[in-house]
Design an enzyme around this catalytic site. Structure first.
Site, short mmCIF file in Angstrom:
data_model
loop_
_atom_site.label_atom_id
_atom_site.label_comp_id
_atom_site.label_asym_id
_atom_site.label_seq_id
_atom_site.Cartn_x
_atom_site.Cartn_y
_atom_site.Cartn_z
N CYS A 3 -92.87 49.41 37.95
CA CYS A 3 -91.95 49.39 39.03
C CYS A 3 -92.15 50.73 40.25
O CYS A 3 -91.51 50.74 41.07
CB CYS A 3 -90.79 50.14 38.33
SG CYS A 3 -91.05 52.04 37.84
N GLU A 17 -88.85 41.75 45.29
CA GLU A 17 -89.74 42.11 44.23
C GLU A 17 -90.70 40.93 43.50
O GLU A 17 -90.12 39.87 43.19
CB GLU A 17 -89.06 42.87 43.00
CG GLU A 17 -89.92 43.62 41.92
CD GLU A 17 -89.14 44.17 40.86
OE1 GLU A 17 -88.47 44.05 40.49
OE2 GLU A 17 -89.90 45.47 40.50
N PHE A 34 -90.01 45.03 29.61
CA PHE A 34 -91.37 44.57 29.38
C PHE A 34 -92.61 45.62 29.70
O PHE A 34 -93.66 45.77 29.20
CB PHE A 34 -91.73 43.32 29.51
CG PHE A 34 -92.06 42.94 30.85
CD1 PHE A 34 -93.59 42.97 31.14
CD2 PHE A 34 -91.25 42.35 31.84
CE1 PHE A 34 -94.34 42.66 32.53
CE2 PHE A 34 -91.79 41.98 32.95
CZ PHE A 34 -93.13 42.16 33.10
N SER A 60 -84.71 45.10 35.68
CA SER A 60 -84.44 44.53 36.89
C SER A 60 -83.18 45.21 37.78
O SER A 60 -82.42 45.12 37.11
CB SER A 60 -84.50 42.90 37.04
OG SER A 60 -83.53 42.40 36.13
N LYS A 101 -82.80 48.96 22.11
CA LYS A 101 -83.22 47.39 21.99
C LYS A 101 -84.43 47.23 22.83
O LYS A 101 -84.31 47.45 24.09
CB LYS A 101 -81.88 46.65 22.80
CG LYS A 101 -82.15 45.22 22.43
CD LYS A 101 -81.82 44.17 23.47
CE LYS A 101 -82.66 44.27 24.97
NZ LYS A 101 -83.74 43.51 24.68
P1 NAD Z 1 -85.20 42.51 32.81
O1 NAD Z 1 -83.92 42.96 33.71
O2 NAD Z 1 -85.38 40.92 32.67
O3 NAD Z 1 -84.92 43.01 31.33
C1 NAD Z 1 -84.59 44.36 31.01
C2 NAD Z 1 -83.76 44.55 29.58
O4 NAD Z 1 -82.48 43.80 30.15
C3 NAD Z 1 -84.53 43.70 28.63
O5 NAD Z 1 -84.20 44.41 27.20
C4 NAD Z 1 -83.77 42.45 28.50
O6 NAD Z 1 -83.40 41.88 27.07
C5 NAD Z 1 -82.30 42.59 29.28
N1 NAD Z 1 -81.77 41.51 29.87
C6 NAD Z 1 -82.51 40.84 30.66
N2 NAD Z 1 -81.39 39.83 31.42
C7 NAD Z 1 -80.44 40.39 30.76
C8 NAD Z 1 -78.96 39.92 30.92
N3 NAD Z 1 -78.61 38.73 32.03
N4 NAD Z 1 -77.78 40.26 30.41
C9 NAD Z 1 -77.96 41.62 29.61
N5 NAD Z 1 -79.43 41.99 29.44
C10 NAD Z 1 -80.26 41.29 29.92
O7 NAD Z 1 -86.23 43.36 33.16
P2 NAD Z 1 -87.92 42.96 32.94
O8 NAD Z 1 -88.52 41.83 33.57
O9 NAD Z 1 -88.10 43.05 31.34
O10 NAD Z 1 -88.53 44.22 33.33
C11 NAD Z 1 -89.19 44.20 34.88
C12 NAD Z 1 -87.98 44.94 35.82
O11 NAD Z 1 -87.99 46.44 35.27
C13 NAD Z 1 -88.73 45.07 37.18
O12 NAD Z 1 -87.75 44.80 38.09
C14 NAD Z 1 -89.10 46.44 37.44
O13 NAD Z 1 -89.22 46.99 38.61
C15 NAD Z 1 -87.85 46.97 36.46
N6 NAD Z 1 -88.52 48.55 36.09
C16 NAD Z 1 -88.00 49.48 36.96
C17 NAD Z 1 -88.47 50.75 36.39
C18 NAD Z 1 -87.62 52.01 37.18
O14 NAD Z 1 -88.03 52.99 36.83
N7 NAD Z 1 -86.91 51.90 38.14
C19 NAD Z 1 -89.27 51.14 35.23
C20 NAD Z 1 -89.87 49.91 34.85
C21 NAD Z 1 -89.35 48.67 35.11
#
Ligand code: NAD
Length: 505
Positions: free
Chosen positions: A290, A389, A157, A235, A181
């Protein structure tokens, strides 16, 4: 005409096979402005069947698209670069409305998005192969690169515009087709950007596909045999899951995970500028990057001088609706995120930390998602607020006796995305760079996210896979190598392949 709910709120569509398609799913989530609580749209939680339809459309388009010339594939990027530049303010506004970051920050995000498109314009050069003439007499060997196939992309997000464009431009220019997605928390910005791309035109139907949804669509991407490779950002827990399930199904996967980024402050740092950078890093986007600084490690007697600058400046930050001018810190993405972050601050205090700036209670309306900048002092490396985090505007301060001890603290954390060191000492920087187990380092730079022309090289639980996002790594990820050994019998003497001894057949 976009579909609406009975109350007139827009229901987002999917984009499959070159057309906008309504999802058949009746399950929907509200997309909410976290600064006001206003419902902006509803996003459908599409079904696996809808994902499969998109994957089939992408597969069907692949055969045509990969054979278009690399010039043609890349020129399309120039067109969308132009269109996004013209609509930069509209895209930025969409980001602020659905995600909360301040409008100038959102404009910077769109600028970074465009920079990634520019980086991928180098594909005609970057995708070139290699040839070695004369591996035997009259025999040459060459390695060429070809598109992998259909790419599935799953995004978080916190950068509603940019993160999909770490991937899409490279994948498309290399000749792949794409199924995205978006994050179900912030799907409107991608909807806008795909409307813009649709209007630009120029792609065969099925090259680009967008399926809104949540876990069912993610699992569909991971299991669908038509999808060859997966680019994921989110995440650490989800990244690891995506990596394992995708790999078990034989897919190429790059999965970028969460982070806990340390900022080392040496006693010789220039404290006013250091404090400004720490504030930008820790509290920009309300700590939801991130690459956001999350832990300050003060070395020796740096802390008093740093706090003299950092604390008054932090206390002056204006928290509010990011669309309004003069606001420094917008809301976090949702009320659920707000409650989780406040819970982690409270856990930190219960574990023995001191809230020397306390952002709990910012914003009186419970329908809005504000958390003010928070600084927790007297944190020790074993505490949850030092290890996990928080993804909110919270900085934890740990004291270290020496640079070596600071490095131990950083390396004791399971994440390894980004880190910064503030000092004027080249020797300290060299020692830090050599020994720290983190993939991206800023030297007097608070957010060490590399420009789009360098790879995004997180380590440890911040990255699962081998090839990173952006630049040359993106080309390697989105292409397969094919090696061809050639001889021409009519062209004169040719060697026996692999050895020059003996006869020549
Ligand atoms: P998230 O893991 O909750 O969601 C990311 C994606 O995965 C979304 O599209 C979501 O629909 C999907 N998803 C979530 N839970 C799932 C599950 N149990 N099974 C399958 N798919 C699932 O992450 P978020 O809260 O949207 O984003 C924030 C996180 O992203 C933070 O941890 C941040 O550090 C990380 N991030 C990392 C980078 C990087 O470059 N390493 C960059 C941006 C964000």
């Amino acid at each position: 005409m976009p579909a609406t709910t009975g109350t007139g709120v827009r229901v987002l569509s999917n984009y499959i096979g070159g057309a906008w398609v309504r999802s058949s799913s009746t399950e929907r989530l509200a997309v909410t402005n976290p600064a006001t609580g206003e419902v902006l749209a509803h996003v459908p939680l599409s079904t696996k069947a809808e994902l499969d339809e998109a994957a089939n459309a992408a597969r069907a388009a692949f055969g045509t698209w990969r054979k278009r010339s690399v010039i043609e594939r890349t020129r399309w990027l120039y067109d969308i670069r132009h269109a996004f530049t013209e609509r930069l303010d509209d895209i930025a506004r969409s980001i602020t409305l659905e995600m909360g970051k301040t409008y100038p920050d959102a404009q910077a995000e769109v600028a970074r998005t465009i920079e990634n498109i520019e980086g991928a314009c180098g594909v005609p050069t970057m995708m070139q192969g290699k040839i070695l003439e004369g591996v035997a007499t009259g025999v040459d060997t060459e390695t060429i690169r070809q598109a992998v196939g259909v790419i599935g992309c799953i995004v978080p997000f916190n950068f509603p515009a940019m993160v999909p464009f770490w991937f899409l431009p490279y994948a498309i220019a290399c000749g792949n087709t794409f199924v995205l997605k978006p994050s179900e928390q912030v799907p409107m910005t991608q909807a806008l950007m795909w409307e813009i791309m649709h209007d630009v035109g120029g792609l065969p139907a099925g090259v680009l596909n967008l399926v809104n949804g949540s876990v069912e669509v993610v699992n569909g991407i991971l299991d669908n045999p038509e999808i060859d490779a997966v680019s994921f950002v989110g995440s650490a827990k989800t990244a690891k899951y995506v990596y394992q399930r995708g790999a078990a199904n034989g897919k190429r996967v790059q999965a970028l995970g969460g982070a806990k980024n340390h900022m080392i402050v040496m006693p010789d740092a220039l404290m006013a500028k250091t404090a400004d950078n720490i504030i930008g890093s820790g509290f920009g986007a309300a700590g939801q990057r991130c690459m956001a600084g999350s832990v300050i490690v003060t070395v020796g007697d740096a802390k008093a001088a740093l706090f003299a600058e950092l604390i008054p400046k932090t206390e002056k930050l204006i928290v509010g609706n990011g669309i309004e001018q003069g606001v420094n810190v917008g809301p976090v993405v949702s009320c659920a995120a707000r409650d989780r972050i406040v819970g982690m601050i409270e856990k930190g205090i219960a574990d023995g930390a001191t809230a020397i700036v306390d952002g709990r209670g910012a914003g009186s309306d419970p329908a809005t998602a504000f958390v003010g900048p928070t600084i927790l002092d007297n944190v020790t490396p074993d505490m949850e607020c030092a290890q996990e985090e928080i993804f909110g505007p919270v900085l934890s301060v740990i004291q270290a006796g020496s640079l070596e001890q600071a490095i131990e603290i950083v390396n004791g954390c399971r994440y390894g995305n980004g880190t910064s060191i503030f000092t004027e000492s080249g020797a300290a920087v060299r020692a830090y760079r050599e020994n720290v187990q983190v993939g991206m380092i800023g030297v007097n730079v608070g957010v060490a996210a590399p420009v789009g022309f360098f790879p995004f090289t997180g380590w440890k639980d911040s990255f699962f896979g081998d090839l990173h996002a952006q630049a040359g790594d993106a080309i390697d990820f989105y292409t397969r190598k094919k090696t061809v050994t050639t001889r021409w019998f009519s062209g004169g003497p040719v060697g026996k392949f692999f050895t020059e001894q003996g006869d020549t057949h």
